[in-house]
Design a protein around this motif. Structure first.
Motif, PDB file in Angstrom:
ATOM      1  N   MET A   1      11.338  23.857 -18.635  1.00 52.15           N
ATOM      2  CA  MET A   1      12.229  22.723 -18.458  1.00 52.15           C
ATOM      3  C   MET A   1      12.451  22.439 -16.968  1.00 52.15           C
ATOM      4  O   MET A   1      12.454  21.284 -16.546  1.00 52.15           O
ATOM      5  CB  MET A   1      13.560  22.999 -19.159  1.00 52.15           C
ATOM      6  CG  MET A   1      14.542  21.852 -19.134  1.00 52.15           C
ATOM      7  SD  MET A   1      15.831  21.975 -17.866  1.00 52.15           S
ATOM      8  CE  MET A   1      16.503  23.576 -18.098  1.00 52.15           C
ATOM      9  N   VAL A   2      12.587  23.488 -16.170  1.00 52.32           N
ATOM     10  CA  VAL A   2      12.788  23.333 -14.731  1.00 52.32           C
ATOM     11  C   VAL A   2      11.557  22.684 -14.102  1.00 52.32           C
ATOM     12  O   VAL A   2      11.670  21.761 -13.282  1.00 52.32           O
ATOM     13  CB  VAL A   2      13.106  24.692 -14.063  1.00 52.32           C
ATOM     14  CG1 VAL A   2      13.035  24.583 -12.553  1.00 52.32           C
ATOM     15  CG2 VAL A   2      14.456  25.209 -14.515  1.00 52.32           C
TER      16      VAL A   2
ATOM     17  N   ASN B   1      13.991  29.295 -18.797  1.00 52.50           N
ATOM     18  CA  ASN B   1      14.078  27.837 -18.680  1.00 52.50           C
ATOM     19  C   ASN B   1      13.028  27.250 -17.754  1.00 52.50           C
ATOM     20  O   ASN B   1      13.128  26.096 -17.359  1.00 52.50           O
ATOM     21  CB  ASN B   1      15.467  27.445 -18.168  1.00 52.50           C
ATOM     22  CG  ASN B   1      16.534  27.744 -19.175  1.00 52.50           C
ATOM     23  OD1 ASN B   1      16.338  27.563 -20.368  1.00 52.50           O
ATOM     24  ND2 ASN B   1      17.667  28.226 -18.706  1.00 52.50           N
TER      25      ASN B   1
ATOM     26  N   LYS C   1       9.365  20.765 -15.578  1.00 50.32           N
ATOM     27  CA  LYS C   1       9.306  19.371 -16.022  1.00 50.32           C
ATOM     28  C   LYS C   1      10.289  18.523 -15.208  1.00 50.32           C
ATOM     29  O   LYS C   1       9.943  17.427 -14.759  1.00 50.32           O
ATOM     30  CB  LYS C   1       9.628  19.256 -17.509  1.00 50.32           C
ATOM     31  CG  LYS C   1       9.614  17.812 -18.008  1.00 50.32           C
ATOM     32  CD  LYS C   1       9.901  17.715 -19.469  1.00 50.32           C
ATOM     33  CE  LYS C   1       9.950  16.312 -20.020  1.00 50.32           C
ATOM     34  NZ  LYS C   1       9.695  15.190 -19.203  1.00 50.32           N
ATOM     35  N   ALA C   2      11.486  19.030 -14.999  1.00 50.41           N
ATOM     36  CA  ALA C   2      12.473  18.296 -14.202  1.00 50.41           C
ATOM     37  C   ALA C   2      11.962  18.094 -12.777  1.00 50.41           C
ATOM     38  O   ALA C   2      12.120  17.006 -12.203  1.00 50.41           O
ATOM     39  CB  ALA C   2      13.811  19.033 -14.201  1.00 50.41           C
TER      40      ALA C   2
ATOM     41  N   LEU D   1      18.013  22.067  -8.468  1.00 50.88           N
ATOM     42  CA  LEU D   1      16.667  21.979  -9.030  1.00 50.88           C
ATOM     43  C   LEU D   1      15.677  22.723  -8.137  1.00 50.88           C
ATOM     44  O   LEU D   1      14.844  23.482  -8.621  1.00 50.88           O
ATOM     45  CB  LEU D   1      16.245  20.520  -9.193  1.00 50.88           C
ATOM     46  CG  LEU D   1      14.822  20.248  -9.658  1.00 50.88           C
ATOM     47  CD1 LEU D   1      14.523  20.926 -10.986  1.00 50.88           C
ATOM     48  CD2 LEU D   1      14.578  18.749  -9.759  1.00 50.88           C
TER      49      LEU D   1
ATOM     50  N   ASP E   1       9.302  15.390 -12.853  1.00 46.83           N
ATOM     51  CA  ASP E   1       9.904  14.076 -13.078  1.00 46.83           C
ATOM     52  C   ASP E   1      10.668  13.593 -11.847  1.00 46.83           C
ATOM     53  O   ASP E   1      10.616  12.409 -11.503  1.00 46.83           O
ATOM     54  CB  ASP E   1      10.834  14.118 -14.293  1.00 46.83           C
ATOM     55  CG  ASP E   1      10.075  14.326 -15.595  1.00 46.83           C
ATOM     56  OD1 ASP E   1       8.826  14.238 -15.600  1.00 46.83           O
ATOM     57  OD2 ASP E   1      10.734  14.600 -16.619  1.00 46.83           O
TER      58      ASP E   1
ATOM     59  N   THR F   1      21.222  22.100 -17.652  1.00 45.21           N
ATOM     60  CA  THR F   1      20.407  21.244 -18.513  1.00 45.21           C
ATOM     61  C   THR F   1      19.426  20.441 -17.667  1.00 45.21           C
ATOM     62  O   THR F   1      19.559  20.359 -16.443  1.00 45.21           O
ATOM     63  CB  THR F   1      21.286  20.257 -19.301  1.00 45.21           C
ATOM     64  OG1 THR F   1      21.952  19.388 -18.368  1.00 45.21           O
ATOM     65  CG2 THR F   1      22.305  20.988 -20.165  1.00 45.21           C
ATOM     66  N   TYR F   2      18.474  19.830 -18.334  1.00 44.26           N
ATOM     67  CA  TYR F   2      17.503  18.958 -17.670  1.00 44.26           C
ATOM     68  C   TYR F   2      18.229  17.852 -16.913  1.00 44.26           C
ATOM     69  O   TYR F   2      17.933  17.589 -15.753  1.00 44.26           O
ATOM     70  CB  TYR F   2      16.559  18.375 -18.724  1.00 44.26           C
ATOM     71  CG  TYR F   2      15.634  17.305 -18.198  1.00 44.26           C
ATOM     72  CD1 TYR F   2      14.427  17.653 -17.604  1.00 44.26           C
ATOM     73  CD2 TYR F   2      15.963  15.954 -18.291  1.00 44.26           C
ATOM     74  CE1 TYR F   2      13.570  16.677 -17.110  1.00 44.26           C
ATOM     75  CE2 TYR F   2      15.120  14.981 -17.800  1.00 44.26           C
ATOM     76  CZ  TYR F   2      13.923  15.346 -17.215  1.00 44.26           C
ATOM     77  OH  TYR F   2      13.088  14.381 -16.721  1.00 44.26           O
ATOM     78  N   GLU F   3      19.188  17.206 -17.566  1.00 38.11           N
ATOM     79  CA  GLU F   3      19.913  16.104 -16.951  1.00 38.11           C
ATOM     80  C   GLU F   3      20.675  16.577 -15.711  1.00 38.11           C
ATOM     81  O   GLU F   3      20.699  15.898 -14.687  1.00 38.11           O
ATOM     82  CB  GLU F   3      20.893  15.469 -17.949  1.00 38.11           C
ATOM     83  CG  GLU F   3      20.225  14.710 -19.080  1.00 38.11           C
ATOM     84  CD  GLU F   3      19.713  15.610 -20.201  1.00 38.11           C
ATOM     85  OE1 GLU F   3      20.092  16.804 -20.254  1.00 38.11           O
ATOM     86  OE2 GLU F   3      18.928  15.118 -21.026  1.00 38.11           O
TER      87      GLU F   3
END
Length: 113
Positions: free
Chosen positions: A54-55, A51, A57-58, A36, A61, A25-27
């Protein structure tokens, strides 16, 4: 009896090995920078992975948090203290716990030791 135990054991092993693991998951990625990095590298090779958005974006961030820590270490530390205080007041706050774990991961990933 030994054959029954053997068959049950073999069936259990096959059942477990056939289960497909869920993508992180992102978290989870935010709290595990080495995974990551691996996932991001994989996405660079396979841009259309399931994914990858999402990867990516993580990764963005996480790098933003690394930049914040580098630019203002005192302010970053204050964020950690604030989250610790919130968690002490509301121990069952999953969101606060996740944010705090992410900040800890940033500190661990950027520490020189």
């Amino acid at each position: 009896m030994k054959i029954l135990n053997y068959c049950l054991g073999l069936g259990f092993v096959l059942l477990i090995s056939s289960c497909k693991s869920q993508p992180p998951t992102y978290e989870y990625l935010m709290q595990h920078p080495s995974l990551l990095q691996d996932e991001y590298t994989h996405c660079q090779a396979d841009v259309y992975g399931p994914n990858c958005d999402m990867v990516k974006k993580a990764a963005r961030d996480f790098l933003q948090l690394v930049s914040e820590r580098s630019d203002n270490p005192e302010g970053f530390g204050k964020q950690i203290i604030q989250l610790q205080t919130e968690l002490a007041q509301k121990p069952k706050s999953d969101e606060t716990q996740q944010k705090l774990q992410t900040l800890y991961a940033v500190v661990a990933a950027t520490s020189s030791e």
